[in-house]
Design a protein around this motif. Sequence first.
Motif, PDB file in Angstrom:
ATOM      1  N   HIS A 215       0.851  -1.199   0.000  1.00 41.92           N
ATOM      2  CA  HIS A 215       0.000   0.000   0.000  1.00 41.92           C
ATOM      3  C   HIS A 215       0.879   1.238   0.000  1.00 41.92           C
ATOM      4  N   PHE A 216       0.550   2.168  -0.888  1.00 45.32           N
ATOM      5  CA  PHE A 216       1.267   3.435  -1.013  1.00 45.32           C
ATOM      6  C   PHE A 216       0.503   4.485  -0.219  1.00 45.32           C
ATOM      7  N   ASN A 217       1.058   4.881   0.923  1.00 45.23           N
ATOM      8  CA  ASN A 217       0.333   5.767   1.831  1.00 45.23           C
ATOM      9  C   ASN A 217       0.058   7.134   1.222  1.00 45.23           C
ATOM     10  N   ALA A 218       1.031   7.698   0.501  1.00 45.55           N
ATOM     11  CA  ALA A 218       0.893   9.068   0.005  1.00 45.55           C
ATOM     12  C   ALA A 218      -0.320   9.227  -0.911  1.00 45.55           C
ATOM     13  N   LEU A 219      -0.588   8.214  -1.728  1.00 48.76           N
ATOM     14  CA  LEU A 219      -1.724   8.275  -2.648  1.00 48.76           C
ATOM     15  C   LEU A 219      -2.893   7.411  -2.179  1.00 48.76           C
ATOM     16  N   ASP A 220      -2.733   6.785  -1.014  1.00 49.05           N
ATOM     17  CA  ASP A 220      -3.755   5.864  -0.498  1.00 49.05           C
ATOM     18  C   ASP A 220      -4.170   4.877  -1.591  1.00 49.05           C
ATOM     19  N   GLU A 221      -3.156   4.225  -2.168  1.00 49.06           N
ATOM     20  CA  GLU A 221      -3.386   3.351  -3.312  1.00 49.06           C
ATOM     21  C   GLU A 221      -2.741   1.982  -3.074  1.00 49.06           C
ATOM     22  N   ASP A 222      -3.473   0.941  -3.370  1.00 49.75           N
ATOM     23  CA  ASP A 222      -2.912  -0.409  -3.315  1.00 49.75           C
ATOM     24  C   ASP A 222      -2.060  -0.654  -4.558  1.00 49.75           C
ATOM     25  N   LEU A 223      -0.878  -1.170  -4.349  1.00 54.63           N
ATOM     26  CA  LEU A 223       0.036  -1.464  -5.447  1.00 54.63           C
ATOM     27  C   LEU A 223       0.536  -2.903  -5.324  1.00 54.63           C
ATOM     28  N   LYS A 224       1.166  -3.369  -6.378  1.00 52.40           N
ATOM     29  CA  LYS A 224       1.752  -4.706  -6.402  1.00 52.40           C
ATOM     30  C   LYS A 224       3.222  -4.597  -6.803  1.00 52.40           C
ATOM     31  N   LEU A 225       4.006  -5.573  -6.386  1.00 51.70           N
ATOM     32  CA  LEU A 225       5.373  -5.681  -6.878  1.00 51.70           C
ATOM     33  C   LEU A 225       5.342  -6.423  -8.210  1.00 51.70           C
ATOM     34  N   ARG A 226       6.123  -5.963  -9.163  1.00 50.26           N
ATOM     35  CA  ARG A 226       6.053  -6.513 -10.510  1.00 50.26           C
ATOM     36  C   ARG A 226       6.412  -8.002 -10.519  1.00 50.26           C
ATOM     37  N   ILE A 227       5.754  -8.746 -11.387  1.00 48.34           N
ATOM     38  CA  ILE A 227       6.057 -10.156 -11.594  1.00 48.34           C
ATOM     39  C   ILE A 227       6.802 -10.379 -12.909  1.00 48.34           C
ATOM     40  N   SER A 228       6.893  -9.319 -13.705  1.00 48.26           N
ATOM     41  CA  SER A 228       7.505  -9.409 -15.029  1.00 48.26           C
ATOM     42  C   SER A 228       7.934  -8.016 -15.451  1.00 48.26           C
ATOM     43  N   LEU A 229       8.736  -7.947 -16.511  1.00 47.55           N
ATOM     44  CA  LEU A 229       9.180  -6.667 -17.066  1.00 47.55           C
ATOM     45  C   LEU A 229       8.469  -6.341 -18.373  1.00 47.55           C
ATOM     46  N   GLU A 230       7.624  -7.251 -18.824  1.00 44.98           N
ATOM     47  CA  GLU A 230       7.173  -7.270 -20.211  1.00 44.98           C
ATOM     48  C   GLU A 230       6.363  -6.057 -20.651  1.00 44.98           C
ATOM     49  N   LEU A 231       5.311  -5.732 -19.929  1.00 45.63           N
ATOM     50  CA  LEU A 231       4.340  -4.775 -20.467  1.00 45.63           C
ATOM     51  C   LEU A 231       4.917  -3.369 -20.587  1.00 45.63           C
TER      52      LEU A 231
END
Length: 494
Positions: A215-231
Amino acid sequence: MSQKPQQANTSDVIKVRYEKLDALREAGRDPFVITTSDRDTLTETIKNNFEEYENKDVCVAGRLLSKRGKGKVSFMDLHDRSGKIQIFAKFDDLGEEEYGFLKKWDIGDIVEVKGFVFKTQMGEISVHAKEVRLLSKSLKPLPEKYHGLTNTDLRYRQRYVDLIMNPEVKDTFVKRSKIISSIRRYLDSQGFMEVETPMLVSNAGGASARPFETHFNALDEDLKLRISLELYLKRLIVGGLEKVYEIGRVFRNEGVDTRHNPEFTLMELYQAYTDYNGMMDLTENLYRHVAQEVLGTTKITYNGVEMDLGKPFERITMLDAVKKYSGVDFNEIHSDEEAKAIAKEKGVEFEDRHKKGDILNLFFEEFAEEHMIQPTFVMDHPIEISPLTKKKPDNPEYVERFEFFMNGWEMANAYSELNDPIDQRERFKAQEEQLAQGDEEANTTDEDFLNALEIGMPPTGGIGFGIDRMTMLLTDSAAIRDVLLFPTMKPLDK
């Protein structure tokens, strides 16, 4: 005075070392106030160029790993990052006070020695000490010299001790660094541009894996750690960079075993105006280049089995591999029901949601994968397991994809990249349906990526491979933890 550990919780050896530190401080010789060293030469440089260095004054510094001798003569082994060299010290050269402090040095101390280079009567290249200085006091003893650090779990948890005690471990990580440098040199020479893309993402796509969430507190946003570099890398192809690569950490919320760690190093590259055939050629050339440059040969031995990177790599379709090793011809299977029936007959486990293509892949994993010992490209995967790949024009049930295998392991995964935004949206939709059916590794729709494809992406080939498995093979290391300096470990009970 130094803060001593509670005697009830420490050994007599550690207690004595703390007392030595106190004595040094009382004598005005606190090693921890020293900020630098006058070292001007590495030990291996001296040993490899003895004729140039004989009788020359040098300053060496490193860790003391052995002491011997008695009375007014001492021999010690000093280790630095390049290797070790013998130190010869005499009472008559150093004087009573300095020699007295030297005699109190402990195994593990960091020391500096100034003196001249010579050979002993036994023919060993050494440094004859004229000045000595203790740079850092080792307050805990190293493992016993002749047994070293052999407890595997402790080796991974205390890699710093492992590197000190086991020279072959240091060699593995030196080679790992050289492998990564060699990859970069090769790709740079082919006109590729190294880039960096986000690790924290809103949509973790580009692979089939369960992500870590934060969770990114500054933007109150749920995030994920990348599983790939592709996109993100393919967004750069849209932007016109044409040849890009990234070497970086990715994170997958999965189990730990000899070939898997939840964070690992991935190299992905994308090249405009080529396809998966171009990626096969690049992979062959890259692997040969790295092996030759790092090991000096294209023949490698892993766990007693020789693999030859110098010969043309075998190419076989997944259909043919399954037919060869299981006896089942999936060209004769025309429905999901038929596929499930033959899976039951052959004892291959599957889930209700699985389709014919999923079951073909399960057959490959069950019957064929272990036979892919020599360098082999397994081509033309079913569309069900390849949501980001172009269909084969003559057989749309399959896609232009290959996995590169050695030693029965998947070493790389490559596509003719899907650049049709309409088709890609349908593939994402199918992934969303799988997610709803309980597949936690399915992709979700990435609208910004679709927007990039709508802008227009040229025909593109892409590949990704794990640096860690490549390092395992090239260093004959049994487990992925042996090639990760700090592998993921379960915390010890505090």
